[in-house]
Scaffold this motif. Structure first.
Motif, mmCIF file in Angstrom:
data_model
loop_
_atom_site.group_PDB
_atom_site.id
_atom_site.type_symbol
_atom_site.label_atom_id
_atom_site.label_comp_id
_atom_site.label_asym_id
_atom_site.label_seq_id
_atom_site.Cartn_x
_atom_site.Cartn_y
_atom_site.Cartn_z
ATOM 1 N N SER A 43 30.096 68.823 48.526
ATOM 2 C CA SER A 43 29.066 69.224 47.575
ATOM 3 C C SER A 43 28.275 68.020 47.074
ATOM 4 O O SER A 43 28.864 67.043 46.604
ATOM 5 C CB SER A 43 29.714 69.942 46.375
ATOM 6 O OG SER A 43 28.800 70.116 45.323
ATOM 7 N N GLU A 44 26.971 68.100 47.128
ATOM 8 C CA GLU A 44 26.128 67.036 46.578
ATOM 9 C C GLU A 44 26.337 66.916 45.074
ATOM 10 O O GLU A 44 26.295 65.813 44.514
ATOM 11 C CB GLU A 44 24.660 67.324 46.880
ATOM 12 C CG GLU A 44 24.283 67.265 48.358
ATOM 13 C CD GLU A 44 24.387 65.866 48.945
ATOM 14 O OE1 GLU A 44 24.417 64.886 48.163
ATOM 15 O OE2 GLU A 44 24.435 65.750 50.184
ATOM 16 N N ALA A 45 26.559 68.040 44.398
ATOM 17 C CA ALA A 45 26.744 68.030 42.945
ATOM 18 C C ALA A 45 27.969 67.231 42.534
ATOM 19 O O ALA A 45 28.032 66.699 41.419
ATOM 20 C CB ALA A 45 26.854 69.462 42.425
ATOM 21 N N PHE A 46 28.962 67.142 43.413
ATOM 22 C CA PHE A 46 30.180 66.405 43.100
ATOM 23 C C PHE A 46 30.300 65.124 43.926
ATOM 24 O O PHE A 46 31.393 64.608 44.138
ATOM 25 C CB PHE A 46 31.402 67.310 43.298
ATOM 26 C CG PHE A 46 31.454 68.453 42.315
ATOM 27 C CD1 PHE A 46 31.876 68.251 41.019
ATOM 28 C CD2 PHE A 46 31.023 69.710 42.680
ATOM 29 C CE1 PHE A 46 31.901 69.289 40.103
ATOM 30 C CE2 PHE A 46 31.048 70.765 41.784
ATOM 31 C CZ PHE A 46 31.483 70.554 40.483
ATOM 32 N N GLY A 47 29.159 64.612 44.373
ATOM 33 C CA GLY A 47 29.129 63.281 44.964
ATOM 34 C C GLY A 47 29.193 63.205 46.471
ATOM 35 O O GLY A 47 29.164 62.111 47.039
ATOM 36 N N HIS A 48 29.313 64.356 47.163
ATOM 37 C CA HIS A 48 29.406 64.361 48.628
ATOM 38 C C HIS A 48 30.402 63.307 49.103
ATOM 39 O O HIS A 48 30.120 62.452 49.957
ATOM 40 C CB HIS A 48 28.021 64.108 49.253
ATOM 41 C CG HIS A 48 27.919 64.610 50.670
ATOM 42 N ND1 HIS A 48 27.854 63.764 51.755
ATOM 43 C CD2 HIS A 48 27.898 65.870 51.181
ATOM 44 C CE1 HIS A 48 27.777 64.460 52.867
ATOM 45 N NE2 HIS A 48 27.796 65.751 52.550
ATOM 46 N N THR A 49 31.595 63.376 48.546
ATOM 47 C CA THR A 49 32.589 62.326 48.779
ATOM 48 C C THR A 49 33.236 62.380 50.154
ATOM 49 O O THR A 49 34.094 61.546 50.460
ATOM 50 C CB THR A 49 33.673 62.376 47.682
ATOM 51 O OG1 THR A 49 34.139 63.723 47.527
ATOM 52 C CG2 THR A 49 33.112 61.890 46.360
ATOM 53 N N VAL A 50 32.794 63.309 51.000
ATOM 54 C CA VAL A 50 33.197 63.233 52.397
ATOM 55 C C VAL A 50 32.768 61.899 52.993
ATOM 56 O O VAL A 50 33.412 61.380 53.931
ATOM 57 C CB VAL A 50 32.599 64.408 53.215
ATOM 58 C CG1 VAL A 50 31.079 64.370 53.220
ATOM 59 C CG2 VAL A 50 33.123 64.400 54.648
ATOM 60 N N ASP A 51 31.717 61.309 52.418
ATOM 61 C CA ASP A 51 31.266 59.997 52.897
ATOM 62 C C ASP A 51 32.345 58.936 52.684
ATOM 63 O O ASP A 51 32.472 58.002 53.492
ATOM 64 C CB ASP A 51 29.981 59.585 52.184
ATOM 65 C CG ASP A 51 28.811 60.504 52.515
ATOM 66 O OD1 ASP A 51 28.828 61.118 53.603
ATOM 67 O OD2 ASP A 51 27.891 60.619 51.691
ATOM 68 N N GLU A 52 33.119 59.059 51.597
ATOM 69 C CA GLU A 52 34.209 58.113 51.351
ATOM 70 C C GLU A 52 35.323 58.305 52.377
ATOM 71 O O GLU A 52 35.944 57.334 52.836
ATOM 72 C CB GLU A 52 34.752 58.292 49.939
ATOM 73 C CG GLU A 52 33.749 57.958 48.843
ATOM 74 C CD GLU A 52 34.300 58.190 47.449
ATOM 75 O OE1 GLU A 52 35.538 58.334 47.304
ATOM 76 O OE2 GLU A 52 33.497 58.255 46.493
ATOM 77 N N VAL A 53 35.589 59.561 52.730
ATOM 78 C CA VAL A 53 36.614 59.846 53.738
ATOM 79 C C VAL A 53 36.194 59.251 55.076
ATOM 80 O O VAL A 53 36.987 58.624 55.781
ATOM 81 C CB VAL A 53 36.850 61.366 53.857
ATOM 82 C CG1 VAL A 53 37.990 61.657 54.844
ATOM 83 C CG2 VAL A 53 37.178 61.978 52.492
ATOM 84 N N LYS A 54 34.923 59.424 55.422
ATOM 85 C CA LYS A 54 34.408 58.858 56.673
ATOM 86 C C LYS A 54 34.467 57.331 56.644
ATOM 87 O O LYS A 54 34.826 56.691 57.637
ATOM 88 C CB LYS A 54 32.974 59.319 56.901
ATOM 89 C CG LYS A 54 32.838 60.801 57.200
ATOM 90 C CD LYS A 54 31.365 61.194 57.337
ATOM 91 C CE LYS A 54 31.201 62.665 57.647
ATOM 92 N NZ LYS A 54 29.765 63.072 57.703
ATOM 93 N N ALA A 55 34.123 56.746 55.490
ATOM 94 C CA ALA A 55 34.111 55.283 55.371
ATOM 95 C C ALA A 55 35.502 54.694 55.556
ATOM 96 O O ALA A 55 35.650 53.550 55.994
ATOM 97 C CB ALA A 55 33.542 54.873 54.012
ATOM 98 N N ASP A 56 36.534 55.472 55.219
ATOM 99 C CA ASP A 56 37.911 55.018 55.407
ATOM 100 C C ASP A 56 38.367 55.124 56.857
ATOM 101 O O ASP A 56 39.497 54.755 57.184
ATOM 102 C CB ASP A 56 38.857 55.826 54.514
ATOM 103 C CG ASP A 56 38.810 55.386 53.054
ATOM 104 O OD1 ASP A 56 38.544 54.194 52.815
ATOM 105 O OD2 ASP A 56 39.034 56.223 52.168
#
Length: 388
Positions: A43-56
């Motif tokens: 969710s963009e509203a909650f930061g789209h933190t899948v990007d952090e998972v990908k970055a790891d």
């Protein structure tokens, strides 16, 4: 053949804990982790933190979007649980893993656990046995315990509670807390590095504030948060806010945070997600952690940082001497924070011993999963344990 373990993550905080387990699984000769990302991560509203998972560099097998009904009410949560169950039944049917690994107590993880159990896929549960009277997470967590075949509670008291719930002691191992392991093993940023990274001066004392909705008390999340804001405005602290989660009322709290930060940009800053490294580094140098996040009571003891735990959301968890509990009203919050900021209490907090130190927590989990998934218990029906 390696055993495939599907690791499901739905929130930034959860991934911050699971990431070390996934890395340890990747080093195993017997396990193959496959990460499925869902919930607030997408969710963009909650930061789209899948990007952090990908970055790891996580081995992401799928992204399953479930927040089509919003997050503003109990009805939205109920519809999301039903939809998540349907989506994961479809996914597990098409890509059947040897086991499913989940952490904690979120409503979307509850649905994932149901899908695995109904399809007779062994469920492995991290952090069972906790108690949180102020959140619906309490019964989600206990339901996951009863569906799971292997349990990794975070301390001895919680391990005993899981066994009292009828789980065979042979399937329950107290491995310690993953947050505690992060703090012991991760090289945190210096104050100067953190200050530069977030673009916010840390020269003056600051609080790290996270406030999530209470979901089991009937209280107004925004009303309680407004009490916290009024207390903060009278205290000599700058504030780093990390925004609320995807529970009903979370987006309203986040709008309040955006408003106050726009009014006082020199003193307040907010992040939808800081990422685990910046968040734990901010915790290390803060004058106090304030709010009702589990990290305020579970992770602050490792660093010996004063914490103010507001309201009932964490009621029932083990509380260490560095934690001050208070009601969710302006006067009580102000009084608790003032106490936390005293030199005497700061010194007391430094001497706190965390009950969550289990040593090499992630690798202990991996060894437990290897033993279970290659042993005779795997796939066998559970039997209620009545004690000896």
């Amino acid at each position: 053949m390696k055993k495939t373990v599907c690791v499901v993550t739905g929130t930034r905080a959860e991934w911050g804990l699971l990431r070390g387990v996934v890395k340890a699984m990747e080093e195993s000769d017997f396990l193959c982790p496959q990460v499925v990302v869902t919930g607030a991560h997408l969710s963009e509203a909650f930061g789209h933190t899948v990007d952090e998972v990908k970055a790891d560099g996580a081995p992401i097998a799928a992204c399953i979007d479930i927040l089509k009904f919003g997050t503003g009410s109990a009805l939205a949560t109920a519809k999301t649980v039903a939809y998540t169950l349907d989506q994961f039944v479809e996914y597990f049917s098409a890509h059947r893993p040897d086991a499913v690994l989940v952490l904690g107590d979120r409503y979307e993880i509850f649905a994932v656990g149901q899908a695995a159990a109904l399809l007779e896929i062994p469920l492995i549960h991290i952090s069972g046995g906790d108690v949180t009277h102020g959140a619906a997470d309490d019964y989600f967590r206990h339901c996951l315990t009863k569906m799971a075949s292997l349990h990794f509670p975070a301390c001895e008291e919680y391990a005993k509670r899981v066994i009292r719930m009828g789980e065979d002691p042979a399937t329950v191992e107290n491995v310690g807390g993953l947050g505690d392991e992060n703090l012991r093993n991760m090289k945190l940023m210096s104050r100067e590095e953190l200050e530069k990274s977030i673009g916010f001066s840390l020269e003056k004392p600051y609080a790290l504030v996270t406030y999530h909705p209470e979901t089991a008390t009937g209280e107004s999340p925004v009303g309680q948060f407004d009490q916290l804001l009024r207390a903060l405005e009278t205290l000599p602290l700058r504030v780093i806010f990390t925004k609320a989660n995807a529970d009903a009322g979370g987006q309203e709290i986040n709008r309040r945070i955006d408003e106050i930060c726009a009014q006082r940009p020199e003193d307040y800053i907010a992040f939808t997600s800081m990422g685990v490294l910046r968040y734990l580094s901010a915790m290390k140098y803060c004058a106090a952690v304030i709010g009702n996040s589990s990290s305020g009571v579970v992770e602050t003891p490792t660093l010996g940082v004063p914490a103010v735990n507001i309201g009932r959301r964490q009621e029932g968890r083990i509380l260490c001497p560095n934690v001050i509990c208070c009601d969710a009203d302006e006067k009580s919050i102000r009084s608790a924070v003032e106490k936390a900021l005293t030199p005497a209490f700061a010194q007391k907090a430094k001497t706190t011993v965390s009950p969550y130190n289990g040593g090499d927590t992630s690798r202990r989990m991996v060894r437990g999963m290897e033993h279970f998934l290659t042993g005779p218990r795997c796939g066998k029906p559970k039997i209620f344990y009545d004690g000896e």
